[in-house]
Scaffold this motif. Sequence first.
Motif, short mmCIF file in Angstrom:
data_model
loop_
_atom_site.label_atom_id
_atom_site.label_comp_id
_atom_site.label_asym_id
_atom_site.label_seq_id
_atom_site.Cartn_x
_atom_site.Cartn_y
_atom_site.Cartn_z
N ALA A 3 0.94 94.29 -23.35
CA ALA A 3 0.13 94.64 -22.07
C ALA A 3 0.53 93.69 -20.84
O ALA A 3 0.05 94.11 -20.02
N THR A 4 1.25 92.57 -21.10
CA THR A 4 1.55 91.65 -19.88
C THR A 4 2.93 92.04 -19.48
O THR A 4 3.38 91.49 -18.42
N GLY A 5 3.50 93.20 -20.14
CA GLY A 5 4.78 93.88 -19.49
C GLY A 5 5.96 93.06 -20.30
O GLY A 5 7.15 93.52 -19.93
N ARG A 6 5.84 92.22 -20.99
CA ARG A 6 6.90 91.49 -21.65
C ARG A 6 7.07 92.07 -23.10
O ARG A 6 6.28 92.71 -23.86
N THR A 7 8.41 91.96 -23.51
CA THR A 7 8.86 92.48 -24.69
C THR A 7 8.28 91.51 -25.73
O THR A 7 8.21 90.06 -25.48
N PRO A 8 8.03 91.96 -27.07
CA PRO A 8 7.82 90.88 -28.07
C PRO A 8 9.09 90.07 -28.32
O PRO A 8 10.08 90.53 -28.20
N GLY A 9 8.63 89.02 -29.17
CA GLY A 9 9.88 88.05 -29.48
C GLY A 9 9.83 86.74 -28.73
O GLY A 9 8.78 86.10 -28.47
N ARG A 10 10.76 85.87 -28.84
CA ARG A 10 10.88 84.49 -28.48
C ARG A 10 10.83 84.35 -26.92
O ARG A 10 11.01 85.42 -26.25
N ARG A 11 10.07 83.40 -26.37
CA ARG A 11 9.84 83.23 -24.91
C ARG A 11 10.81 83.18 -24.35
O ARG A 11 11.89 82.55 -24.85
N PRO A 12 11.10 83.53 -22.77
CA PRO A 12 12.08 83.00 -22.21
C PRO A 12 12.32 81.81 -21.85
O PRO A 12 11.14 80.87 -21.76
N GLY A 13 13.19 81.26 -20.92
CA GLY A 13 13.32 79.77 -20.39
C GLY A 13 12.23 79.64 -19.44
O GLY A 13 12.01 80.44 -18.54
N GLY A 14 11.62 78.39 -19.56
CA GLY A 14 10.79 78.15 -18.50
C GLY A 14 11.10 76.98 -17.59
O GLY A 14 12.31 76.53 -17.97
N PRO A 15 10.26 76.32 -16.89
CA PRO A 15 10.76 75.21 -16.00
C PRO A 15 11.07 74.11 -16.88
O PRO A 15 11.94 73.44 -16.38
N ASP A 16 10.67 73.79 -18.05
CA ASP A 16 10.97 72.77 -18.76
C ASP A 16 11.50 73.02 -20.08
O ASP A 16 11.55 72.59 -21.20
N THR A 17 12.33 74.34 -20.28
CA THR A 17 12.78 74.71 -21.47
C THR A 17 13.72 73.73 -21.96
O THR A 17 13.87 73.50 -23.07
N ARG A 18 14.73 73.46 -21.06
CA ARG A 18 15.79 72.63 -21.50
C ARG A 18 15.30 71.26 -22.09
O ARG A 18 15.94 70.71 -23.33
N GLY A 19 14.22 70.74 -21.53
CA GLY A 19 13.48 69.38 -22.15
C GLY A 19 12.93 69.68 -23.36
O GLY A 19 12.99 68.86 -24.27
N GLU A 20 12.19 70.85 -23.49
CA GLU A 20 11.64 71.31 -24.92
C GLU A 20 12.82 71.34 -26.00
O GLU A 20 12.63 70.94 -27.00
#
Length: 196
Positions: A3-20
């Motif tokens: 419903a949010t327009g995203r495909t299911p699966g792993r989340r995309p990169g965010g602002p601190d994805t590299r740090g995570e």
Amino acid sequence: MTATGRTPGRRPGGPDTRGEIVQAARESFADKGFAATSIRAVARQAGVDAALVHHYFDSKDELFIEAMAIPVDPRRIAAQIVDGPRDEIGRRIATVFLGVWESPDGQQRMKALFRSVVTSDEVARMMREGITQMIIQPVAQVLDVPDAQLRVGLVATQLVGTAIVRYLVGLEPIASIDIETLIDRLAPVLQLHLTG
């Protein structure tokens, strides 16, 4: 699609994805060592796709180097050790080395580093070369004796042994002795190796 327009699966990169990703890798290296840690496992732990880990890091080695960034610059450690009277160098070495281990972040990183060194010849080689160039050689130079590198190497055996017993194995009473007492006991032994 959701419903949010995203495909299911792993989340995309965010602002601190590299740090995570780096944090997940640090935890994995600390828990499992270098050989047993995989890019896929780090991705799973960080909640991202493995391709995103590869986007930030070309290889597991590169991820390791980033994740294991020692909490202090080794060149700064060497500078602190050599700055002062020669007859107090053993105390300075013990204080600086154990100080890194005593911080929670430093301890996690050092545990991961130690475990990875014993499971990977390549990591051991990288650490050996880096430590020799950035710490052992500068300290050996100030000793100004023919067997200076041997002396500093003997100090390294004492420090590594102490770290393994206190922080990895948890052998009592070394594991729970207060840090000042431990430094007081260790410093004269290191000094004897260096200038005795």
